[in-house]
Each structure stands twice: as C-alpha cells, then as structure tokens.
Design a protein around this motif. Structure first.
Motif, PDB file in Angstrom:
ATOM      1  N   PHE A 198       2.188  -1.568  12.379  1.00 29.74           N
ATOM      2  CA  PHE A 198       1.012  -0.698  12.328  1.00 29.74           C
ATOM      3  C   PHE A 198       1.081   0.086  11.028  1.00 29.74           C
ATOM      4  CE2 PHE A 198       4.314   1.630  14.555  1.00 29.74           C
ATOM      5  CZ  PHE A 198       4.276   2.890  13.990  1.00 29.74           C
ATOM      6  N   ALA A 199      -0.076   0.587  10.612  1.00 34.20           N
ATOM      7  CA  ALA A 199      -0.153   1.297   9.332  1.00 34.20           C
ATOM      8  C   ALA A 199      -0.695   2.700   9.558  1.00 34.20           C
ATOM      9  CB  ALA A 199      -1.036   0.545   8.360  1.00 34.20           C
ATOM     10  N   ILE A 200      -0.092   3.648   8.870  1.00 35.18           N
ATOM     11  CA  ILE A 200      -0.574   5.028   8.864  1.00 35.18           C
ATOM     12  C   ILE A 200      -0.696   5.436   7.406  1.00 35.18           C
ATOM     13  CG2 ILE A 200      -0.071   7.410   9.491  1.00 35.18           C
ATOM     14  CD1 ILE A 200       1.554   6.362  11.849  1.00 35.18           C
ATOM     15  N   ASN A 201      -1.923   5.810   6.995  1.00 36.43           N
ATOM     16  CA  ASN A 201      -2.190   6.193   5.605  1.00 36.43           C
ATOM     17  C   ASN A 201      -1.697   5.139   4.618  1.00 36.43           C
ATOM     18  OD1 ASN A 201      -3.397   8.600   6.407  1.00 36.43           O
ATOM     19  ND2 ASN A 201      -1.462   9.732   6.289  1.00 36.43           N
ATOM     20  N   GLY A 202      -1.858   3.888   4.955  1.00 38.07           N
ATOM     21  CA  GLY A 202      -1.485   2.798   4.070  1.00 38.07           C
ATOM     22  C   GLY A 202      -0.008   2.423   4.096  1.00 38.07           C
ATOM     23  N   VAL A 203       0.788   3.137   4.898  1.00 38.84           N
ATOM     24  CA  VAL A 203       2.210   2.823   5.009  1.00 38.84           C
ATOM     25  C   VAL A 203       2.404   1.954   6.252  1.00 38.84           C
ATOM     26  CG1 VAL A 203       4.529   3.762   5.310  1.00 38.84           C
ATOM     27  CG2 VAL A 203       2.859   4.988   3.919  1.00 38.84           C
ATOM     28  N   VAL A 204       2.991   0.793   6.054  1.00 37.88           N
ATOM     29  CA  VAL A 204       3.169  -0.162   7.151  1.00 37.88           C
ATOM     30  C   VAL A 204       4.512   0.073   7.828  1.00 37.88           C
ATOM     31  CG1 VAL A 204       3.339  -2.606   7.741  1.00 37.88           C
ATOM     32  CG2 VAL A 204       1.749  -1.866   5.963  1.00 37.88           C
ATOM     33  N   PHE A 205       4.467   0.193   9.164  1.00 37.84           N
ATOM     34  CA  PHE A 205       5.664   0.318   9.984  1.00 37.84           C
ATOM     35  C   PHE A 205       5.831  -1.002  10.733  1.00 37.84           C
ATOM     36  CE2 PHE A 205       4.206   4.569   9.249  1.00 37.84           C
ATOM     37  CZ  PHE A 205       5.360   5.300   9.062  1.00 37.84           C
TER      38      PHE A 205
END
Length: 139
Positions: free
Chosen positions: A56-63
């Motif tokens: 999943f991505a938050i503010n363009g950061v992929v986890f």
C-alpha cells in the motif's frame, strides 16, 4: 603456531561447523527462492491482485507488506528445517550418549581401592597367623 592452527581447524567441531554454515547458506537461498517464486505471488493474488497487491502507498511511499510476510515465512521454514534436521537429532544423540555414560558403573575411587587393599592384607595376615603364625615375623 601453524601446527596449533592446523590442530584447531582439524578439530571435528570446527569442520562440522564450517559444513553447517555452508549448507545453511545454500538452504537459505533455496527457501528464499521458493518464497519469492511461489509465496509472494500467492500473497499478492489473495490480497486482491493488481499493481499494488501486497503493498500500500501513503503519500507516494510504498509499504510492501508482502515482502515482510515473505521474509517471515522464509525465516520460519529455515528455522523449522534447522531444528528438525540438525538440533533435534543432535540433542537425541547427546541424550543417548549421556545415558550410556550414566549406565556404566562408577570406577572406584583411590580411597576405596586403598581401603580394599588394606582389608585384603588384614585378611591374609589373619589367615596366616591362624595357620602358621605371623608370616612377617616368621613365628
């Protein structure tokens, strides 16, 4: 100095440990390939498929949580194989060895041996006096 090093290297435990490390590293790469090739795609399929499945991505950061699950499964498989193929058999072997050593009769101590010798000498002297006098004095 070189002889001491050679003796250290040729000691059974060091050679066994070196073999175990090499085999462990090779086995870890096999398990990692298995989890990367089969388990990670399965995780991504069961999590919905698509481009961001397993992540999943938050503010363009992929986890990438699928990679974490993959690493966790790799660790568990490796630990289980090491336990069942190395640790458990070695512990069983060590217990059998301890039982074999415990089953052997204990060797008499030095004091017990000396006491037994003293008692035998007393018996011989007593038997010698009763039959033909004291053999030490000739009487």
């Amino acid at each position: 100095m070189i002889k001491g090093f050679r003796d250290f290297v040729m000691r059974g435990n060091v050679v066994d440990l070196a073999v175990a490390v090499v085999i462990g590293a090779a086995f870890t790469s096999v398990v990692t390939a298995f989890t990367d090739s089969f388990l990670t795609p399965l995780i991504r399929v069961f999590s919905g498929g698509g481009e961001l499945a397993g992540a999943f991505a938050i503010n363009g950061v992929v986890f990438d949580w699928a990679a974490f699950v993959n690493a966790l499964i790799t660790f568990l498989i490796t630990a289980a194989v090491v336990y069942f193929l190395v640790v458990l058999p070695l512990n069983t072997f060590a217990q059998r060895r301890r039982r074999a050593v415990a089953d052997e009769p204990a060797a008499p101590t030095e004091i017990e041996l000396l006491t037994e010798i003293r008692d035998l000498l007393r018996e011989e002297r007593a038997a010698g006096r009763g039959a033909a006098g004291d053999p030490a004095t000739g009487a």
